[in-house]
Design an enzyme around this catalytic site. Structure first.
Site, PDB file in Angstrom:
ATOM      1  N   TRP A 193     -46.162  13.999  -1.650  1.00 55.28           N
ATOM      2  CA  TRP A 193     -45.158  12.960  -1.855  1.00 55.28           C
ATOM      3  C   TRP A 193     -44.516  12.638  -0.504  1.00 55.28           C
ATOM      4  O   TRP A 193     -44.864  13.264   0.512  1.00 55.28           O
ATOM      5  CB  TRP A 193     -44.099  13.411  -2.872  1.00 55.28           C
ATOM      6  CG  TRP A 193     -43.668  12.275  -3.761  1.00 55.28           C
ATOM      7  CD1 TRP A 193     -42.558  11.490  -3.635  1.00 55.28           C
ATOM      8  CD2 TRP A 193     -44.379  11.783  -4.913  1.00 55.28           C
ATOM      9  NE1 TRP A 193     -42.515  10.549  -4.639  1.00 55.28           N
ATOM     10  CE2 TRP A 193     -43.627  10.701  -5.435  1.00 55.28           C
ATOM     11  CE3 TRP A 193     -45.560  12.149  -5.550  1.00 55.28           C
ATOM     12  CZ2 TRP A 193     -44.021   9.975  -6.566  1.00 55.28           C
ATOM     13  CZ3 TRP A 193     -45.970  11.440  -6.659  1.00 55.28           C
ATOM     14  CH2 TRP A 193     -45.199  10.376  -7.159  1.00 55.28           C
ATOM     15  N   ASP A 194     -43.591  11.685  -0.494  1.00 58.70           N
ATOM     16  CA  ASP A 194     -43.007  11.329   0.808  1.00 58.70           C
ATOM     17  C   ASP A 194     -41.949  12.328   1.260  1.00 58.70           C
ATOM     18  O   ASP A 194     -41.334  12.143   2.312  1.00 58.70           O
ATOM     19  CB  ASP A 194     -42.453   9.899   0.805  1.00 58.70           C
ATOM     20  CG  ASP A 194     -41.404   9.641  -0.252  1.00 58.70           C
ATOM     21  OD1 ASP A 194     -41.045  10.586  -0.994  1.00 58.70           O
ATOM     22  OD2 ASP A 194     -40.937   8.490  -0.361  1.00 58.70           O
ATOM     23  N   TRP A 195     -41.738  13.394   0.516  1.00 53.28           N
ATOM     24  CA  TRP A 195     -40.853  14.483   0.930  1.00 53.28           C
ATOM     25  C   TRP A 195     -41.487  15.853   0.746  1.00 53.28           C
ATOM     26  O   TRP A 195     -40.834  16.872   0.925  1.00 53.28           O
ATOM     27  CB  TRP A 195     -39.532  14.449   0.145  1.00 53.28           C
ATOM     28  CG  TRP A 195     -39.685  14.076  -1.303  1.00 53.28           C
ATOM     29  CD1 TRP A 195     -39.349  12.895  -1.872  1.00 53.28           C
ATOM     30  CD2 TRP A 195     -40.264  14.869  -2.363  1.00 53.28           C
ATOM     31  NE1 TRP A 195     -39.677  12.889  -3.219  1.00 53.28           N
ATOM     32  CE2 TRP A 195     -40.231  14.094  -3.540  1.00 53.28           C
ATOM     33  CE3 TRP A 195     -40.788  16.151  -2.418  1.00 53.28           C
ATOM     34  CZ2 TRP A 195     -40.707  14.551  -4.759  1.00 53.28           C
ATOM     35  CZ3 TRP A 195     -41.276  16.620  -3.638  1.00 53.28           C
ATOM     36  CH2 TRP A 195     -41.227  15.816  -4.790  1.00 53.28           C
ATOM     37  N   ASN A 461     -40.706   7.238 -14.085  1.00 54.59           N
ATOM     38  CA  ASN A 461     -39.973   6.901 -12.868  1.00 54.59           C
ATOM     39  C   ASN A 461     -40.661   5.745 -12.146  1.00 54.59           C
ATOM     40  O   ASN A 461     -41.804   5.883 -11.698  1.00 54.59           O
ATOM     41  CB  ASN A 461     -39.907   8.107 -11.925  1.00 54.59           C
ATOM     42  CG  ASN A 461     -39.364   7.727 -10.554  1.00 54.59           C
ATOM     43  OD1 ASN A 461     -38.165   7.553 -10.366  1.00 54.59           O
ATOM     44  ND2 ASN A 461     -40.248   7.566  -9.575  1.00 54.59           N
ATOM     45  N   GLU A 462     -40.007   4.601 -12.083  1.00 53.06           N
ATOM     46  CA  GLU A 462     -40.346   3.453 -11.241  1.00 53.06           C
ATOM     47  C   GLU A 462     -41.648   2.751 -11.597  1.00 53.06           C
ATOM     48  O   GLU A 462     -42.131   1.913 -10.823  1.00 53.06           O
ATOM     49  CB  GLU A 462     -40.363   3.860  -9.753  1.00 53.06           C
ATOM     50  CG  GLU A 462     -39.002   4.307  -9.251  1.00 53.06           C
ATOM     51  CD  GLU A 462     -38.953   4.567  -7.757  1.00 53.06           C
ATOM     52  OE1 GLU A 462     -37.839   4.641  -7.217  1.00 53.06           O
ATOM     53  OE2 GLU A 462     -40.029   4.694  -7.138  1.00 53.06           O
ATOM     54  N   GLU A 558     -30.678   5.984  -8.163  1.00 55.49           N
ATOM     55  CA  GLU A 558     -31.342   6.476  -6.948  1.00 55.49           C
ATOM     56  C   GLU A 558     -30.875   5.654  -5.762  1.00 55.49           C
ATOM     57  O   GLU A 558     -30.823   4.419  -5.841  1.00 55.49           O
ATOM     58  CB  GLU A 558     -32.872   6.356  -7.032  1.00 55.49           C
ATOM     59  CG  GLU A 558     -33.595   7.483  -7.712  1.00 55.49           C
ATOM     60  CD  GLU A 558     -35.093   7.456  -7.403  1.00 55.49           C
ATOM     61  OE1 GLU A 558     -35.468   7.047  -6.282  1.00 55.49           O
ATOM     62  OE2 GLU A 558     -35.870   7.846  -8.285  1.00 55.49           O
TER      63      GLU A 558
END
Length: 886
Positions: A193-195, A461-462, A558
């Site tokens: 993921w981006d984190w 989510n999204e 968010e």
């Protein structure tokens, strides 16, 4: 039009206990772990996974070290088998039903006992139950769980789906991730993921056991409670309990069922007749004297034992029991027309009280679930409450958290918005996939719905906004993907949610426009419309100090900005050559495209860069600057949302929630988190304690130079007090002047108490903005509440005049229990004073603060046993101007 998504009340499943003739043989403990070609065999602890077993056996180093997430990809590409022996007695095998219960297998596996296949798993989030009576024997038995590579399985499923693409195929290159996580029912972020890193673990990640019984056992309990009169919130409470049984191979089973609260002297007994077609029983009764459960900051969290007992009629000596902890509360998600605005409201009522939701999003606390202990969860969740928050959103790309997570939330008064585990992707809708998803939803709803902390479900989510805004190139065949979207989230997930527990509110996506999305075919024309539902907002190009760029939503679920974790957190997983923002290590850890550039761009708007010639010190200074910048960005945005809770501006506003991205980290890397991996508070988390304070004075200046200072209160009573606006010069520790104003305002509101031209406030004491700043505080309140001193900066720090290097001394003394008192002494005003205990785990009462007094007292709360001498030895104090000197 009025839309009330009526909601629930009640409970929590904690401390399950079983007794009676039902027997459980725990298969946890030491297993053997072997790879496909048998070149590696090591001991493995169950529950547990492959990576941690290999690390314990010294076959690999710490997976988080440097680039090991990529270096160890061979582990995820291999197939691994867990095996062990166990013994059974003749008496255990004599019972009619002998089941193997696998609470969590991650993910694709084949299970064999004594060389015979008994079942397989394809979904990390499902409890699997296999009838194993005919393959077991008295004495020694052998079990093996043979996992297939999740990486290869996902790829094979993608290749087999030839009708059309189901995007995204792969994560961006910057994430160093793995392709096609949407084709496997597994933690989506485990593919990167981006984190976070991509490890795609294989694991027996939850308990595994043999269970034997004759008649029936209690498998799940869902209990809800509503007040006798919901409109006026009048006790007694009406209790509804649904008990789900496991009959095994039995065609029918009769007995008596008793449920009750021993602390409240309430119980009820009823006969039950179970068959293969009817494996549930229901009970309803009233409870007169239960105290109400409240979120943190609004009351206490009383929890009561609910004991449930089933006794077989055919075999009186056999019984099955379960004990749960219950909290009595009632919830509504209110979406109604808003005066002077188009659209609908979006806010939660808890026990009929409208609550401004204050919280942060939750991601998995480690890439390896077996490394997340109850103490670690308790520390993170207590830190959330300690920062004046009372809510978290369990994000949809991780896992349904372990029981301990929800139990702790129940105990601490943390409200949980629970996403179903679908995030940032389109998903296949084949019959087998949908069947697995249905079972997943049913099991998780039954497991979690009884917790008083769980107040809402989101189906994903999204994914609505991703489809509408063409994130993955779906616009060329929008109607096809919209049909799949409705099939999965509406016809499958929401259908199962409502059938299992319709009393809890649910939304089809986050963000979403709620009923408006439904009107528009469940994919709204603009799912980010601030007039409806919840909003996710990120804008890294704009100046975060400029609050005019932020939306005015009904609910902000968010938002955020990145920072780097502390050098102390990074150092154990890096080496000296890594300590620079442009190092290969730093670039590898930064999974958000252009993330380091965006952080530096935001910093350079308002701060000068470090002047240190030492590369390591420059890196440490820049970490400090990223944390300052992040803390300020969240402060400005969150206060903006809180100021809007009672206000409509051009049809927008009435904001009733601020849940920032994100609370915690999964590893040591730059991210949006306010708490670093390991539990250390970033500067942001200390700032959250203030910007989420129950009473806050917050200011905003418009483009005409008019300052509006709001008083924001969470109090349930009408508030009165004194607003203080103080003018300070950077060059002095003595205030230049103060402006005060008495006020009275409604409970739970945000009201502009002082509205005045900035020039009038500053003149004549501060002729130049760059030389001054303001502070806001509320004092003398009734009811008595504490308001933090809230600084308001009149210029960027790179333009500020009069700030000098502070020489800050400190003295430490022992306080009560595990606390230490720190007296700080400064010879000048010092912005962003940072206290650091380095190797000693704990938190300070305040940190990253503006010190404009000659002396100040703070407290260090140690999370481990330490001494006065040890703390004094490692404690350091620094402030902004220190980074501009070599």
């Amino acid at each position: 039009m009025e839309v009330h998504i009526s909601l629930l009340a009640l409970t929590l499943a904690v401390c399950f206990q079983w007794t009676g003739a039902e027997t459980r043989i725990d298969l946890g403990g030491t297993w053997s772990l072997t790879n496909a070609n048998k070149s590696i065999t090591v001991p493995a602890t169950v529950p547990g996974g492959v990576y941690t077993a290999l690390m314990a056996a010294k076959k690999i180093d710490e997976p988080y070290m440097e680039s090991n997430d990529v270096n160890y990809r061979w582990v995820a590409n291999n197939n691994w088998t867990f095996s062990r022996k166990f013994n059974l007695t003749k008496e255990q095998l004599a019972l009619k039903n002998v089941l193997l219960i696998c609470e969590g297998l991650d993910t694709i596996s084949m299970v064999t006992i004594n060389g015979k296949s008994v079942g397989k798993s394809e979904n990390m989030f499902i409890r699997y139950e296999f009838n194993v009576k005919n393959v077991l024997k008295e004495g020694t038995n052998t079990i093996s769980v043979a996992f297939s590579s999740a990486v290869k399985y996902a790829q094979s499923q993608w290749k087999a789906h030839t009708a059309y693409d189901v995007p995204p195929d792969c994560p961006p290159d910057v994430q160093h991730g793995i392709c096609h996580p949407n084709f496997i029912r597994k933690e989506q972020s485990s593919f990167g993921w981006d984190w976070g890193p991509a490890f795609a673990p294989q694991a027996i990640w939850k308990n595994i056991r043999i269970e034997t019984f004759d008649c029936a056992v209690i498998r799940d309990v869902v209990a809800t409670a509503v007040p006798w009169n919901k409109k006026f919130y009048v006790r007694p409470w009406s209790i509804n309990i649904t008990i789900h049984f496991e009959l095994g191979s039995n065609a029918a089973c009769k007995g008596t069922l008793t449920a009750g609260f021993p602390q409240l002297s309430v119980s009820k007994t009823t006969p039950v007749a179970l068959t293969k077609q009817e494996t549930t029983a229901s009970m309803q009764f009233q409870v007169q004297n239960a105290e109400t459960w409240w979120p943190a900051g609004f009351g206490t969290q009383p929890l009561y034992d609910l004991n449930i007992r089933f006794e077989s009629s055919d075999k009186p000596t056999e019984n099955s029991t379960k004990s749960l902890k219950f909290g009595f509360r009632y919830v509504e998600l209110v979406q109604t027309e808003v005066p002077n605005s188009k659209g609908l409201s979006f806010y939660f009522k808890i026990n009929t009280l409208p609550v401004f939701i204050k919280g942060a999003n939750w991601i998995p606390a480690d890439a390896f679930q077996e490394r997340i202990g109850r103490d670690h969860l308790a520390n993170l969740l207590q830190s959330l409450v300690d920062a004046n928050m009372h809510a978290t959103r369990v994000w949809g790309g991780g896992v349904y958290e372990q029981d301990a997570f929800y139990e702790i939330c129940d105990q601490l008064g943390i409200l949980v918005w629970q996403d179903l585990q679908f995030a940032c992707a389109m998903y296949p809708v084949g019959a087998a996939f949908l069947s697995s998803v249905t079972e997943e939803v049913v099991q998780q709803v039954r497991r979690l719905s009884s917790h008083p902390s769980v107040i809402a479900w989101s189906a994903n989510n999204e994914n609505e906004v991703a489809l509408r805004q063409n994130w993955y190139g779906t616009a060329k065949n929008f109607s096809l993907y919209q049909k799949d979207y409705v099939t999965l989230y509406v016809n499958t997930i929401l259908k199962a949610l409502n059938e299992e527990n319709a009393i809890l509110p649910s939304v089809s996506s986050s963000p979403s426009n709620g009923p408006e999305s439904q009107k528009e075919g469940w994919v709204a024309k603009d799912p980010t419309d601030p007039h409806y539902g919840d909003v996710h907002y990120y804008n890294y190009a704009a100046d975060c100090w400029d609050v005019s760029v932020y939306p005015k939503p009904r609910f902000a679920s968010e938002y955020g900005f990145q920072s780097w974790p502390s050098f102390d957190t990074l150092r154990p997983v890096s080496k000296e050559g890594d300590w620079a923002l442009n190092s290969s290590f730093s670039e590898h850890r930064q999974h958000h495209a252009n993330g380091n550039k965006q952080m530096m761009m935001q910093i350079q708007r308002h701060f000068k860069d470090s002047t240190s010639a030492n590369a390591t010190q420059k890196f440490i200074d820049r970490i400090y600057l990223t944390q300052i910048s992040q803390a300020l960005c969240y402060k400005f945005e969150t206060e903006h949302y809180r100021r809007l809770q009672s206000t409509i501006v051009a049809g927008e506003g009435m904001t009733m929630g601020a849940v920032y991205w994100q609370l915690n980290d999964i590893w040591q890397a730059p991210s949006w988190a306010s708490i670093e991996y390991g539990g250390k508070w970033k500067m942001l988390h200390y700032y959250a304690k203030d910007f989420f304070a129950p009473l806050l004075a917050s200011g905003v200046e418009d483009d005409k130079g008019v300052l509006s200072v709001y008083v924001i209160t969470d109090s349930e009573r009408i508030l009165q007090g004194l607003l203080n606006v103080t003018v300070w010069a950077w060059a002095s520790q003595t205030p230049l002047r103060s402006v005060t104003k008495q006020f009275q305002q409604f409970a739970q509101s945000a009201k502009p108490v002082l509205v005045q031209k900035m020039t009038e406030i500053l003149s004549p004491n501060c002729p130049k903005r760059e030389a001054c700043y303001l502070t806001f505080q509320v004092t003398g309140t009734q009811p008595r509440l504490t308001s933090p001193v809230n600084p308001f900066y009149l210029s960027s720090f790179k333009d500020a005049e009069g700030i000098k290097q502070a020489h800050i001394k400190f003295e430490v003394s022992k306080g009560a229990n595990d606390t230490f008192n720190i007296r700080l002494m400064s010879d000048t005003t010092a912005p962003f004073v940072w206290l650091d205990a380095h190797s000693i785990r704990g938190r300070f009462s305040n940190n990253g603060f503006l010190m404009n007094q000659k002396q100040r007292m703070e407290v260090f709360h140690s999370w481990e046993s330490t001494t006065l001498g040890a703390l004094t030895k490692v404690l350091t104090v620094s402030s902004l101007m220190d980074i501009y000197l070599d």
